[in-house]
Motif scaffolding. Sequence first.
Motif, short mmCIF file in Angstrom:
data_model
loop_
_atom_site.label_atom_id
_atom_site.label_comp_id
_atom_site.label_asym_id
_atom_site.label_seq_id
_atom_site.Cartn_x
_atom_site.Cartn_y
_atom_site.Cartn_z
N GLN A 1 0.81 -1.22 0.00
CA GLN A 1 0.00 0.00 0.00
C GLN A 1 0.84 1.27 0.00
OE1 GLN A 1 -2.19 -1.41 3.53
NE2 GLN A 1 -4.07 -0.99 2.39
N LEU A 2 2.16 1.14 0.01
CA LEU A 2 3.01 2.34 0.03
C LEU A 2 2.81 3.25 -1.19
CD1 LEU A 2 6.41 1.18 1.57
CD2 LEU A 2 4.72 2.74 2.55
N PRO A 3 2.60 2.70 -2.40
CA PRO A 3 2.34 3.62 -3.53
C PRO A 3 1.15 4.54 -3.27
CG PRO A 3 2.87 1.44 -4.35
CD PRO A 3 2.73 1.31 -2.85
N ASP A 4 0.09 4.03 -2.64
CA ASP A 4 -1.06 4.87 -2.32
C ASP A 4 -0.69 5.95 -1.30
OD1 ASP A 4 -2.65 3.37 -4.03
OD2 ASP A 4 -3.32 2.02 -2.44
N LEU A 5 0.12 5.56 -0.31
CA LEU A 5 0.55 6.52 0.70
C LEU A 5 1.38 7.63 0.06
CD1 LEU A 5 0.94 7.47 3.64
CD2 LEU A 5 2.89 5.90 3.79
N TYR B 1 5.54 0.83 7.32
CA TYR B 1 4.56 1.72 6.70
C TYR B 1 4.40 2.98 7.54
CZ TYR B 1 0.06 3.26 4.74
OH TYR B 1 -0.94 3.99 4.14
N ARG B 2 4.25 2.82 8.86
CA ARG B 2 4.09 3.97 9.73
C ARG B 2 5.32 4.86 9.73
NH1 ARG B 2 -1.14 4.25 9.52
NH2 ARG B 2 -2.25 2.65 10.71
N ALA B 3 6.50 4.26 9.59
CA ALA B 3 7.73 5.05 9.56
C ALA B 3 7.74 5.95 8.32
CB ALA B 3 8.95 4.15 9.56
N VAL B 4 7.34 5.41 7.17
CA VAL B 4 7.26 6.21 5.95
C VAL B 4 6.23 7.32 6.11
CG1 VAL B 4 6.69 6.18 3.49
CG2 VAL B 4 8.01 4.30 4.48
N GLU B 5 5.08 6.96 6.66
CA GLU B 5 4.00 7.93 6.87
C GLU B 5 4.47 9.08 7.75
OE1 GLU B 5 -0.68 7.30 7.64
OE2 GLU B 5 0.63 6.48 9.19
N GLU B 6 5.11 8.74 8.85
CA GLU B 6 5.58 9.74 9.80
C GLU B 6 6.65 10.63 9.17
OE1 GLU B 6 6.18 11.95 13.19
OE2 GLU B 6 4.62 10.45 12.86
N ALA B 7 7.61 10.00 8.47
CA ALA B 7 8.71 10.76 7.89
C ALA B 7 8.23 11.72 6.82
CB ALA B 7 9.75 9.79 7.32
N LEU B 8 7.32 11.28 5.94
CA LEU B 8 6.82 12.16 4.89
C LEU B 8 5.98 13.30 5.47
CD1 LEU B 8 5.87 9.66 2.03
CD2 LEU B 8 7.88 11.14 2.22
N THR B 9 5.23 13.00 6.51
CA THR B 9 4.47 14.06 7.18
C THR B 9 5.41 15.11 7.74
OG1 THR B 9 2.67 12.54 7.74
CG2 THR B 9 2.85 14.55 9.04
N GLU C 1 13.61 -2.94 5.15
CA GLU C 1 13.89 -1.59 5.63
C GLU C 1 13.26 -0.55 4.72
OE1 GLU C 1 18.14 -1.04 5.70
OE2 GLU C 1 18.16 -0.22 3.67
N VAL C 2 13.04 0.63 5.29
CA VAL C 2 12.62 1.78 4.51
C VAL C 2 13.58 2.92 4.81
CG1 VAL C 2 10.19 1.15 4.35
CG2 VAL C 2 10.98 2.48 6.32
N GLU C 3 13.86 3.71 3.79
CA GLU C 3 14.72 4.88 3.94
C GLU C 3 14.02 6.06 3.29
OE1 GLU C 3 19.46 5.80 3.61
OE2 GLU C 3 18.54 4.65 1.99
N ILE C 4 13.92 7.14 4.01
CA ILE C 4 13.25 8.34 3.51
C ILE C 4 14.26 9.47 3.50
CG2 ILE C 4 11.31 9.91 3.81
CD1 ILE C 4 11.31 6.60 5.65
#
Length: 248
Positions: A113-117, A152-160, A184-187
Amino acid sequence: MATGQGNAEIIAQQAQLTAQADQLRDEAVLRERLRIARDLHDVVGHHVSVTGIQAAAARRVLERDPARAAAALAVVEESTRQAVNQMRDLLGTLRAVDEDATDSPHGAPTLVQLPDLVAAQQGHDLQVSLDVVENPPGAAAQVPPVVAISLYRAVEEALTNVRRHSTAHKAQVVVRVEAGRYAEVEILDSGLPRPDSTGSGLGLLGMRERAKNVGGTVEAGPRMIGGYRVRMRLPLEGAEHDQGATGR
């Protein structure tokens, strides 16, 4: 053209409001978790102190006054029972808070679901790219929920945070999954902190807590070339056996 631009701005504003609402909800959950942690600390501290005092009293009078020793040991027993019951109640509250935070009408979020986020975070003032590196192909879709939710929440938080606290016009999200080893995710962004905007730090604290719960790590800080970087890496080995621990 003007109408299209106006619609894009409305969509971007709606996405930002949604992200801010999610941020406020997550901060409220984290505050509740911290409150419960303080309560647990107080409960344990109190009962350990009572147990220590009464155990010492029982030891001192054990031979010359068995009745007093028995009474002291009875206090130890009761204090221990109360501590267990109170901790059980507090942990039950903590689980309820966690379940409320991860419940969603669309189910728990996944890496798929990351593309939607990312699309929801797009706007005229911020462009976000998403790259997924997975081995073997399709590995990202197989990441266990306990790991996927945290990432997912880490990406959401970082982009916010980029939107709210950075001058960046571009951000990059990279997902890396090595089946059986880690995900892992990296923003990344290249902006500067907004002079009129300061964060509470609760979002990063929440990320670290999530990662710690599953044996992972979080790195966050300014980049040497400018901008900011957030990286969360979580182990996959053994995660498939902990499907129920979905975190906050």
